[in-house]
Design a protein around this motif. Structure first.
Motif, PDB file in Angstrom:
ATOM      1  N   HIS A  44      -3.645   5.434   4.148  1.00 35.63           N
ATOM      2  CA  HIS A  44      -3.593   5.296   2.697  1.00 35.63           C
ATOM      3  C   HIS A  44      -3.712   6.655   2.023  1.00 35.63           C
ATOM      4  CE1 HIS A  44      -4.096   3.325  -1.254  1.00 35.63           C
ATOM      5  NE2 HIS A  44      -3.457   2.356  -0.665  1.00 35.63           N
ATOM      6  N   ASP A  91      -0.119  -5.131  -0.767  1.00 35.22           N
ATOM      7  CA  ASP A  91      -0.450  -3.800  -0.268  1.00 35.22           C
ATOM      8  C   ASP A  91      -1.818  -3.751   0.402  1.00 35.22           C
ATOM      9  OD1 ASP A  91       1.929  -3.037  -1.398  1.00 35.22           O
ATOM     10  OD2 ASP A  91       1.088  -1.321  -2.464  1.00 35.22           O
ATOM     11  N   ASP A  92      -1.939  -2.797   1.340  1.00 33.49           N
ATOM     12  CA  ASP A  92      -3.158  -2.488   2.091  1.00 33.49           C
ATOM     13  C   ASP A  92      -3.378  -3.521   3.210  1.00 33.49           C
ATOM     14  OD1 ASP A  92      -3.222  -0.549   0.120  1.00 33.49           O
ATOM     15  OD2 ASP A  92      -4.823  -1.507  -1.008  1.00 33.49           O
ATOM     16  N   HIS A 122       2.834   1.384   4.644  1.00 29.96           N
ATOM     17  CA  HIS A 122       2.051   1.886   3.499  1.00 29.96           C
ATOM     18  C   HIS A 122       1.186   3.073   3.943  1.00 29.96           C
ATOM     19  CE1 HIS A 122       0.498   1.501  -0.530  1.00 29.96           C
ATOM     20  NE2 HIS A 122      -0.696   1.070  -0.186  1.00 29.96           N
ATOM     21  N   HIS A 160      -2.822  -7.023  -4.370  1.00 29.19           N
ATOM     22  CA  HIS A 160      -3.722  -6.498  -3.333  1.00 29.19           C
ATOM     23  C   HIS A 160      -4.679  -7.614  -2.897  1.00 29.19           C
ATOM     24  CE1 HIS A 160      -2.410  -2.864  -5.510  1.00 29.19           C
ATOM     25  NE2 HIS A 160      -2.672  -2.194  -4.403  1.00 29.19           N
TER      26      HIS A 160
END
Ligand SMILES: [Zn+2]
Length: 210
Positions: free
Chosen positions: A83, A28-29, A79, A176
């Motif tokens: 955010h 993620d990110d 995603h 992450h």
């Protein structure tokens, strides 16, 4: 209520029921340029595909990185643009977070399925309806290991051990590795090597969920 598995509408997956030793790694990110080499290398070295849930805003600030993920053959997921937590947002607000990131993913040359993962997996209200209306699959996870509590830095070995203690056939692992998170990058390599020893095979999210 903070539910990863209940959603008022739309398809939501956090793991797949199977006896086969398959697992999906999800990141993620990002994509933060300073980390791309390390992440792509650890996967390429081991011949492992992963699924990257990226933020369109980060991708815009780090030009060329989505293209590198695509060129390496990985799966890309959405995603959101910023955010942003999708709580108390209008349908237009959801669209404003989802659509530009889809566009960035396509502009990078990716033509596979784009599943969605909401930031901060809290209860969603409007978002699931919008996602269902737009036939989007929401992908959560059943394995997480990183400590964001603000305590002392978590060693790679701790992250790897926690992942390995939870993984089972059909698992979706959340990590992450961006933003300079070297411990997670290192742990990812350890996790892959140990799961291989245990007979696991790595697939992307869309391969896993079929
Ligand atoms: Zn996130």
């Amino acid at each position: 209520m903070n539910s990863r598995t209940a959603q008022v509408a739309g398809r939501l997956v956090d793991r797949v029921e199977t006896a086969e030793k398959v697992v999906a790694l999800t990141f993620d990110d990002g994509p933060t340029a300073a980390d791309t080499d390390a992440i792509l290398w650890l996967l390429a070295q081991r011949g492992v595909p992963a699924t990257f849930y990226v933020n369109g805003g980060v991708a815009a600030a780090n030009p060329g990185q989505l293209e590198r993920l695509v060129a390496a053959g990985h799966e890309l997921g959405n995603h959101t643009q910023d955010h942003k937590r999708l709580i108390f947002v209008t349908p237009d607000g959801v669209a404003a977070q989802v659509e530009p990131t889809d566009a960035a993913i396509r502009a990078a040359g990716y033509d596979g399925p784009i599943t969605f993962r909401p930031p901060n997996a809290k209860k969603l209200v409007v978002a699931p309806v919008w996602l269902a209306q737009h036939d989007r699959t929401t992908v959560m996870w059943d394995v997480e290991a990183e400590d964001f509590g603000g305590g002392p830095p978590q060693p790679a070995s701790d992250i790897a051990e926690r992942v390995l203690a939870q993984v089972r056939p059909g698992s979706i692992v959340l990590l992450h590795p961006w933003n300079g998170r070297a411990a997670t990058q290192e742990a990812t390599g350890e996790v892959i090597d140990e799961l291989r020893r245990r007979g696991y095979r790595f697939v992307t999210v869309s391969e896993l969920i079929g």
